[in-house]
Design a protein around this motif. Structure first.
Motif, PDB file in Angstrom:
ATOM      1  N   PHE A   1       0.808  -1.227   0.000  1.00 47.90           N
ATOM      2  CA  PHE A   1       0.000   0.000   0.000  1.00 47.90           C
ATOM      3  C   PHE A   1       0.840   1.275   0.000  1.00 47.90           C
ATOM      4  O   PHE A   1       0.310   2.364  -0.185  1.00 47.90           O
ATOM      5  CB  PHE A   1      -0.934   0.016   1.212  1.00 47.90           C
ATOM      6  CG  PHE A   1      -2.037  -0.999   1.140  1.00 47.90           C
ATOM      7  CD1 PHE A   1      -3.258  -0.686   0.548  1.00 47.90           C
ATOM      8  CD2 PHE A   1      -1.855  -2.283   1.637  1.00 47.90           C
ATOM      9  CE1 PHE A   1      -4.269  -1.623   0.472  1.00 47.90           C
ATOM     10  CE2 PHE A   1      -2.856  -3.229   1.570  1.00 47.90           C
ATOM     11  CZ  PHE A   1      -4.072  -2.909   0.983  1.00 47.90           C
ATOM     12  N   GLY A   2       2.155   1.137   0.279  1.00 48.32           N
ATOM     13  CA  GLY A   2       3.011   2.324   0.308  1.00 48.32           C
ATOM     14  C   GLY A   2       3.073   2.995   1.668  1.00 48.32           C
ATOM     15  O   GLY A   2       3.794   3.974   1.854  1.00 48.32           O
ATOM     16  N   ALA A   3       2.311   2.476   2.634  1.00 48.03           N
ATOM     17  CA  ALA A   3       2.325   2.999   4.004  1.00 48.03           C
ATOM     18  C   ALA A   3       1.609   1.969   4.876  1.00 48.03           C
ATOM     19  O   ALA A   3       0.794   1.185   4.373  1.00 48.03           O
ATOM     20  CB  ALA A   3       1.605   4.345   4.098  1.00 48.03           C
ATOM     21  N   ALA A   4       1.939   1.940   6.153  1.00 52.12           N
ATOM     22  CA  ALA A   4       1.276   0.999   7.073  1.00 52.12           C
ATOM     23  C   ALA A   4       1.374   1.543   8.483  1.00 52.12           C
ATOM     24  O   ALA A   4       2.452   1.939   8.928  1.00 52.12           O
ATOM     25  CB  ALA A   4       1.924  -0.380   6.996  1.00 52.12           C
ATOM     26  N   TRP A   5       0.255   1.574   9.177  1.00 54.08           N
ATOM     27  CA  TRP A   5       0.211   2.070  10.555  1.00 54.08           C
ATOM     28  C   TRP A   5      -0.308   0.970  11.486  1.00 54.08           C
ATOM     29  O   TRP A   5      -1.514   0.819  11.651  1.00 54.08           O
ATOM     30  CB  TRP A   5      -0.728   3.261  10.648  1.00 54.08           C
ATOM     31  CG  TRP A   5      -0.260   4.530  10.042  1.00 54.08           C
ATOM     32  CD1 TRP A   5       0.408   5.548  10.672  1.00 54.08           C
ATOM     33  CD2 TRP A   5      -0.435   4.972   8.683  1.00 54.08           C
ATOM     34  NE1 TRP A   5       0.653   6.569   9.784  1.00 54.08           N
ATOM     35  CE2 TRP A   5       0.153   6.252   8.572  1.00 54.08           C
ATOM     36  CE3 TRP A   5      -1.032   4.408   7.550  1.00 54.08           C
ATOM     37  CZ2 TRP A   5       0.154   6.973   7.380  1.00 54.08           C
ATOM     38  CZ3 TRP A   5      -1.025   5.106   6.358  1.00 54.08           C
ATOM     39  CH2 TRP A   5      -0.432   6.383   6.288  1.00 54.08           C
ATOM     40  N   PRO A   6       0.584   0.213  12.103  1.00 55.02           N
ATOM     41  CA  PRO A   6       0.100  -0.717  13.121  1.00 55.02           C
ATOM     42  C   PRO A   6      -0.448   0.063  14.302  1.00 55.02           C
ATOM     43  O   PRO A   6       0.032   1.169  14.586  1.00 55.02           O
ATOM     44  CB  PRO A   6       1.347  -1.511  13.512  1.00 55.02           C
ATOM     45  CG  PRO A   6       2.496  -0.687  13.076  1.00 55.02           C
ATOM     46  CD  PRO A   6       2.041   0.179  11.939  1.00 55.02           C
ATOM     47  N   TYR A   7      -1.461  -0.484  14.950  1.00 55.89           N
ATOM     48  CA  TYR A   7      -1.971   0.173  16.155  1.00 55.89           C
ATOM     49  C   TYR A   7      -2.368  -0.868  17.182  1.00 55.89           C
ATOM     50  O   TYR A   7      -2.714  -1.995  16.838  1.00 55.89           O
ATOM     51  CB  TYR A   7      -3.098   1.156  15.827  1.00 55.89           C
ATOM     52  CG  TYR A   7      -4.346   0.617  15.169  1.00 55.89           C
ATOM     53  CD1 TYR A   7      -4.422   0.454  13.777  1.00 55.89           C
ATOM     54  CD2 TYR A   7      -5.486   0.335  15.918  1.00 55.89           C
ATOM     55  CE1 TYR A   7      -5.590  -0.003  13.176  1.00 55.89           C
ATOM     56  CE2 TYR A   7      -6.659  -0.101  15.324  1.00 55.89           C
ATOM     57  CZ  TYR A   7      -6.704  -0.281  13.935  1.00 55.89           C
ATOM     58  OH  TYR A   7      -7.858  -0.726  13.352  1.00 55.89           O
ATOM     59  N   TYR A   8      -2.267  -0.468  18.473  1.00 56.40           N
ATOM     60  CA  TYR A   8      -2.323  -1.434  19.573  1.00 56.40           C
ATOM     61  C   TYR A   8      -3.376  -1.038  20.613  1.00 56.40           C
ATOM     62  O   TYR A   8      -3.531   0.136  20.962  1.00 56.40           O
ATOM     63  CB  TYR A   8      -0.973  -1.469  20.305  1.00 56.40           C
ATOM     64  CG  TYR A   8       0.215  -1.950  19.512  1.00 56.40           C
ATOM     65  CD1 TYR A   8       0.107  -2.404  18.195  1.00 56.40           C
ATOM     66  CD2 TYR A   8       1.490  -1.941  20.086  1.00 56.40           C
ATOM     67  CE1 TYR A   8       1.218  -2.837  17.480  1.00 56.40           C
ATOM     68  CE2 TYR A   8       2.606  -2.388  19.388  1.00 56.40           C
ATOM     69  CZ  TYR A   8       2.469  -2.826  18.086  1.00 56.40           C
ATOM     70  OH  TYR A   8       3.575  -3.252  17.396  1.00 56.40           O
ATOM     71  N   TYR A   9      -4.027  -2.052  21.131  1.00 54.08           N
ATOM     72  CA  TYR A   9      -4.941  -1.863  22.263  1.00 54.08           C
ATOM     73  C   TYR A   9      -5.074  -3.225  22.952  1.00 54.08           C
ATOM     74  O   TYR A   9      -5.066  -4.243  22.287  1.00 54.08           O
ATOM     75  CB  TYR A   9      -6.320  -1.371  21.786  1.00 54.08           C
ATOM     76  CG  TYR A   9      -7.190  -0.847  22.900  1.00 54.08           C
ATOM     77  CD1 TYR A   9      -7.062   0.471  23.336  1.00 54.08           C
ATOM     78  CD2 TYR A   9      -8.115  -1.669  23.538  1.00 54.08           C
ATOM     79  CE1 TYR A   9      -7.840   0.952  24.375  1.00 54.08           C
ATOM     80  CE2 TYR A   9      -8.898  -1.192  24.580  1.00 54.08           C
ATOM     81  CZ  TYR A   9      -8.753   0.123  24.991  1.00 54.08           C
ATOM     82  OH  TYR A   9      -9.525   0.592  26.029  1.00 54.08           O
ATOM     83  N   PRO A  10      -5.184  -3.267  24.283  1.00 53.76           N
ATOM     84  CA  PRO A  10      -5.253  -4.570  24.938  1.00 53.76           C
ATOM     85  C   PRO A  10      -6.603  -5.266  24.769  1.00 53.76           C
ATOM     86  O   PRO A  10      -7.651  -4.621  24.798  1.00 53.76           O
ATOM     87  CB  PRO A  10      -5.015  -4.233  26.416  1.00 53.76           C
ATOM     88  CG  PRO A  10      -5.383  -2.812  26.569  1.00 53.76           C
ATOM     89  CD  PRO A  10      -5.114  -2.147  25.251  1.00 53.76           C
ATOM     90  N   VAL A  11      -6.547  -6.568  24.588  1.00 50.99           N
ATOM     91  CA  VAL A  11      -7.739  -7.409  24.602  1.00 50.99           C
ATOM     92  C   VAL A  11      -7.448  -8.526  25.607  1.00 50.99           C
ATOM     93  O   VAL A  11      -6.629  -9.399  25.358  1.00 50.99           O
ATOM     94  CB  VAL A  11      -8.044  -7.996  23.204  1.00 50.99           C
ATOM     95  CG1 VAL A  11      -9.266  -8.910  23.280  1.00 50.99           C
ATOM     96  CG2 VAL A  11      -8.290  -6.875  22.191  1.00 50.99           C
ATOM     97  N   MET A  12      -8.105  -8.420  26.740  1.00 47.34           N
ATOM     98  CA  MET A  12      -7.810  -9.287  27.877  1.00 47.34           C
ATOM     99  C   MET A  12      -7.801 -10.773  27.539  1.00 47.34           C
ATOM    100  O   MET A  12      -6.910 -11.494  27.973  1.00 47.34           O
ATOM    101  CB  MET A  12      -8.879  -8.999  28.933  1.00 47.34           C
ATOM    102  CG  MET A  12      -8.783  -9.772  30.191  1.00 47.34           C
ATOM    103  SD  MET A  12     -10.103  -9.091  31.249  1.00 47.34           S
ATOM    104  CE  MET A  12     -10.330 -10.470  32.334  1.00 47.34           C
ATOM    105  N   ILE A  13      -8.769 -11.256  26.762  1.00 51.66           N
ATOM    106  CA  ILE A  13      -8.832 -12.706  26.523  1.00 51.66           C
ATOM    107  C   ILE A  13      -7.713 -13.215  25.635  1.00 51.66           C
ATOM    108  O   ILE A  13      -7.544 -14.423  25.515  1.00 51.66           O
ATOM    109  CB  ILE A  13     -10.172 -13.190  25.910  1.00 51.66           C
ATOM    110  CG1 ILE A  13     -10.554 -12.332  24.706  1.00 51.66           C
ATOM    111  CG2 ILE A  13     -11.253 -13.264  26.951  1.00 51.66           C
ATOM    112  CD1 ILE A  13     -11.610 -13.008  23.837  1.00 51.66           C
TER     113      ILE A  13
END
Lengths: 286, 286
Positions: free
Chosen positions: B211-223
């Motif tokens: 795609f020419g760019a990529a933004w990983p992003y994070y948030y907790p999921v307890m399970i």
């Protein structure tokens, strides 16, 4: 063939790590102290069967309990740590050359000794001449100590049972406020906002009452098994948005987790929590 | 007296929930599908012994896989979902009145049927006339489908083993790009950045290439038991910072997790990850 060691929450949820071996087991006057070596996360400290810290997952907790306060307090010469027996919090405080003196009041000498011997990778600053470790009761200390006020007060205690119970009530927070400079910053770990939501919100409310404002902030700590962990920031004069750019830039060079984006990110709260805090009239404006 | 059901990672880490009862067990052509009722988190779906979703902890995953893309894509009339058999992702997409048509391609009819029957609280939009559910292979679909391009393409598959394996390689992402409008937004779940760090970073790198760019992003999921979970956002023309204020404001009224602060917060990455992505030349500028 190791054994599983599980932290169990209310007989409903468990987080287990496979052990390689047990390095230390002791019963102090206050609690059961264990150091084990795990397959996944290196050596780990447990207190009364609860995961406290481990080599492989200590940076999120220790960087996050310390650095938001340290980059926003106008001055950071004198710091008080209540608890913090594994030494990770003192290490993070002492990364700042501006710090001249740290008093650390930990109730359980056995925790300090076990961590000094078995977890030296976490507490790397025990020999720093700026660090003054006292074995004693933090609750009594903040009530009675006759000392110059601190720039930053950090409460790094365990859960609101056992010896840490006294760290969770209004009179303790008033003691911390008494020892804090007017524009200084107070911070405490404030439990899992998921598994201990009521305790967490109650702490935030009481801290808001004592300091006039309170900013809970969240970041995940894998070994606590509940997704987000929380800390709460408070100050009479300073806000989490008053960043000292030079300190942030220095930290960004060698922090594992902390940087400017994370600093702002951790204070962004899930929508339902944000709404509940607004209903509770917790002051979180800049 | 229920039994523990543990998801085990490499015989080193386990996250267990105490069960009240088992509601469904089946073996499809692809995988083992189970629905259980847990003490702590309500009813839950497992695939091949891994926690997929549960009533008590589905909002973080479903709001986060969907809303960052939906509030930034300039238009959101046509949406493609690959996977998503529990219905939670479709539900989040269909919260937007601007959405006119959603194609969902799920490979395993048994997942859809089990979730429709036992987890109706998660998939609340099955009867929405804008939703077109197809049982089929998402890999073949993105390669072959002759359809109008989509505004948003969402990949909500399980882990890179079993039937979801094909969702983790460059030719699949090229297929997704083929079906996406030039300024449209692609998003995929991209594994635990902690337990599957290599797979995660490799996905980000390949998506960046496509795609020419990529933004990983994070948030907790307890399970998921590893603290942070990750998703990766990509677009040829749009960035995660191009927010549509009206859509954000509407979502903030009744989202459990998502709001403007969380949107910005999730894209702030831990310092070591930020540094590694910079070394990998992943483009994440606005």
């Amino acid at each position: 063939m190791g054994l599983w060691y599980d932290e169990v929450f209310e007989d409903k949820l468990r987080l287990g790590l496979k052990l390689k071996r047990t390095l230390f087991t002791g019963q102090s006057d206050f609690q059961k102290v264990e150091v084990v070596e795990t397959e996944l996360l290196g050596k780990a400290l447990l207190i009364d069967g609860l995961w406290m810290t481990c080599e492989g997952e200590e940076a999120p907790y220790h960087e996050l309990i310390v650095q938001p306060a340290m980059v926003t307090s106008p001055t950071i010469e004198r710091v008080l740590i209540i608890g913090g027996g594994d030494g990770g919090t003192a290490r993070e405080v002492l990364r700042h050359a501006e710090v001249k003196h740290v008093d650390m009041v930990e109730i359980d000498a056995m925790v300090i000794e076990a961590c000094k011997e078995h977890l030296p990778e976490i507490g790397t600053a025990w020999d720093d001449p700026r660090l003054n470790v006292m074995v004693g009761d933090g609750v009594a200390y903040v009530k009675e100590a006759d000392v110059e006020p601190y720039d930053v007060v950090i409460v790094d205690g365990s859960d609101p049972v056992g010896p840490a119970k006294g760290l969770f009530n209004e009179s303790f927070y008033r003691g911390c406020a008494r020892l804090l400079k007017e524009e200084g910053v107070f911070v405490t770990q404030s439990e899992s906002p998921r598994l201990f939501k009521e305790i967490h919100l109650e702490m935030v409310q009481v801290i808001n009452t004592v300091f006039g404002a309170a900013w809970p902030y969240y970041y995940p700590v894998m070994i606590y098994g509940s997704g987000h962990w929380s800390w709460t920031y408070a100050s009479r004069q300073t806000t989490p948005y008053d960043l000292n750019d030079e300190r942030v830039a220095r930290l960004e060079k060698d922090s594992r987790i902390y940087n400017r984006g994370i600093h702002h990110g951790v204070f962004a709260l899930p929508n339902h929590v944000k709404q509940e805090l607004a209903e509770m009239l917790v002051k979180r404006d800049a």
